[in-house]
Motif scaffolding. Sequence first.
Motif, mmCIF file in Angstrom:
data_model
loop_
_atom_site.group_PDB
_atom_site.id
_atom_site.type_symbol
_atom_site.label_atom_id
_atom_site.label_comp_id
_atom_site.label_asym_id
_atom_site.label_seq_id
_atom_site.Cartn_x
_atom_site.Cartn_y
_atom_site.Cartn_z
ATOM 1 N N UNK A 88 13.698 24.361 0.312
ATOM 2 C CA UNK A 88 13.984 25.474 -0.590
ATOM 3 C C UNK A 88 12.756 25.738 -1.457
ATOM 4 N N UNK A 89 12.684 26.882 -2.130
ATOM 5 C CA UNK A 89 11.543 27.153 -3.015
ATOM 6 C C UNK A 89 11.367 26.097 -4.106
ATOM 7 N N UNK A 90 12.453 25.435 -4.502
ATOM 8 C CA UNK A 90 12.364 24.431 -5.563
ATOM 9 C C UNK A 90 11.473 23.251 -5.150
ATOM 10 N N UNK A 91 11.437 22.949 -3.872
ATOM 11 C CA UNK A 91 10.614 21.828 -3.426
ATOM 12 C C UNK A 91 9.141 22.085 -3.704
ATOM 13 N N UNK A 92 8.697 23.320 -3.531
ATOM 14 C CA UNK A 92 7.303 23.656 -3.819
ATOM 15 C C UNK A 92 7.036 23.669 -5.320
ATOM 16 N N UNK A 93 8.065 23.953 -6.101
ATOM 17 C CA UNK A 93 7.913 23.923 -7.564
ATOM 18 C C UNK A 93 7.807 22.483 -8.058
ATOM 19 N N UNK A 94 8.659 21.621 -7.517
ATOM 20 C CA UNK A 94 8.660 20.220 -7.951
ATOM 21 C C UNK A 94 7.427 19.468 -7.470
ATOM 22 N N UNK A 95 6.961 19.783 -6.269
ATOM 23 C CA UNK A 95 5.828 19.061 -5.672
ATOM 24 C C UNK A 95 4.823 20.084 -5.151
ATOM 25 N N UNK A 96 4.001 20.652 -6.033
ATOM 26 C CA UNK A 96 3.204 21.832 -5.678
ATOM 27 C C UNK A 96 1.879 21.569 -4.977
ATOM 28 N N UNK A 97 1.408 20.336 -4.944
ATOM 29 C CA UNK A 97 0.081 20.072 -4.405
ATOM 30 C C UNK A 97 0.044 20.302 -2.898
ATOM 31 N N UNK A 98 -0.784 21.233 -2.452
ATOM 32 C CA UNK A 98 -0.956 21.457 -1.021
ATOM 33 C C UNK A 98 -1.874 20.388 -0.436
ATOM 34 N N UNK A 99 -1.816 20.215 0.876
ATOM 35 C CA UNK A 99 -2.688 19.234 1.517
ATOM 36 C C UNK A 99 -4.151 19.629 1.344
ATOM 37 N N UNK A 100 -4.434 20.908 1.406
ATOM 38 C CA UNK A 100 -5.818 21.356 1.205
ATOM 39 C C UNK A 100 -6.310 20.983 -0.199
ATOM 40 N N UNK A 101 -5.480 21.226 -1.198
ATOM 41 C CA UNK A 101 -5.891 20.888 -2.562
ATOM 42 C C UNK A 101 -6.063 19.382 -2.716
ATOM 43 N N UNK A 102 -5.149 18.614 -2.105
ATOM 44 C CA UNK A 102 -5.267 17.159 -2.160
ATOM 45 C C UNK A 102 -6.575 16.700 -1.509
ATOM 46 N N UNK A 103 -6.919 17.312 -0.388
ATOM 47 C CA UNK A 103 -8.172 16.956 0.281
ATOM 48 C C UNK A 103 -9.381 17.267 -0.598
ATOM 49 N N UNK B 79 9.355 17.025 -0.977
ATOM 50 C CA UNK B 79 8.846 17.438 0.330
ATOM 51 C C UNK B 79 7.424 17.963 0.309
ATOM 52 N N UNK B 80 6.831 18.176 -0.884
ATOM 53 C CA UNK B 80 5.586 18.912 -0.898
ATOM 54 C C UNK B 80 5.849 20.379 -0.596
ATOM 55 N N UNK B 81 4.815 21.230 -0.650
ATOM 56 C CA UNK B 81 5.036 22.678 -0.509
ATOM 57 C C UNK B 81 5.036 23.203 0.915
ATOM 58 N N UNK B 82 4.723 22.335 1.928
ATOM 59 C CA UNK B 82 4.572 22.868 3.287
ATOM 60 C C UNK B 82 4.769 21.758 4.316
ATOM 61 N N UNK B 83 5.120 22.167 5.526
ATOM 62 C CA UNK B 83 5.195 21.250 6.661
ATOM 63 C C UNK B 83 3.910 21.392 7.479
ATOM 64 N N UNK B 84 3.361 20.263 7.894
ATOM 65 C CA UNK B 84 2.106 20.272 8.642
ATOM 66 C C UNK B 84 2.177 19.286 9.804
ATOM 67 N N UNK B 85 1.446 19.567 10.854
ATOM 68 C CA UNK B 85 1.304 18.645 11.972
ATOM 69 C C UNK B 85 0.020 17.834 11.815
ATOM 70 N N UNK B 86 -0.145 16.841 12.675
ATOM 71 C CA UNK B 86 -1.401 16.101 12.681
ATOM 72 C C UNK B 86 -2.577 17.003 12.989
ATOM 73 N N UNK B 87 -2.390 17.913 13.911
ATOM 74 C CA UNK B 87 -3.461 18.868 14.223
ATOM 75 C C UNK B 87 -3.781 19.747 13.017
#
Length: 297
Positions: free
Chosen positions: A271-286, A204-212
């Motif tokens: 769950x917290x495990x999702x952020x552990x497994x897939x830690x890259x935030x969208x900001x970091x990816x950008x 799931x990545x570490x966070x949910x985000x909208x297009x905005x």
Amino acid sequence: MIVITAPTGNIGHQVLNNVLAGDQPVRVIVRDPAKLSTDIRERVEVIPGSHADPQVLARAFDGADALFWLVPVNRAAASVDDAYVGFTRPAAEAMRSHGITRVVDVSALGRHTEHAGRAGYVTGSLAMDDLIASTGVAFRALAAATFMDNVLRQVRVIKEQGALFDTLPPDLTLPAVATRDIAAVAARLLLDTTWTGQEEVPLLGPEDLSGNDMAAIISEVLETPVRYQQIPYQALKDQLTTAGASEAMAQGVVAMMTATANGLNAGITRTPQHAIDTPTTFRQWCEDILKPAVRAA
């Protein structure tokens, strides 16, 4: 022996690089071996051809025990089922006959929702998973959220128009995952010989985000205004068919996006495990991926 398909693609090449950091022999199936670097070709066994070809699969699976399976989506396919299940059927037969014991594939979220049967590409991916599972192999289906890397398709639009386009409502928050995190999870599973059974692994990545939200983050990272613009489904379909997609495959994308807008990704509790497994935030990816790509465009 680990067999890796699509080793020159966005996810496949990252899986390959990660697996090569381990100590197991690796074999790749690739249409054009010249796309592999000299260093890679010296470290792996190369089987030229398509991983939909039974003869190629027979050579690749001989003596192998683990497989990374990734279907290259054929936008010109006659149907979504052909693109996923039809492409995978020869491999499923080869898994049985050649003794593959562990398989990791890249699939999609949505199985646990009412939309799973009418979600276009996602429906095809889930049917592919079912086909692989029917062989009896130990299996991990990596149920990935939307790829952050899909934004790279709009690099020139972002740079020249200051816009990010999609069909989703601008305030709809959804999970997004970096392909490098998908590849890391896949490689870890391929190198681990101890797991058994069949499971879906939500990524799931570490966070949910909208297009905005995404447009705002892109604006901050690029230090230039970028707005999110929702477009009609028909506009998306027209873009796809103009680019060579078949009617069925273009409609498959529309069905997937419609299901996504209506709750396709709602079947998994974060769950917290999702952020552990897939830690890259969208900001970091950008910062790491999008910003250099925009500068180079």
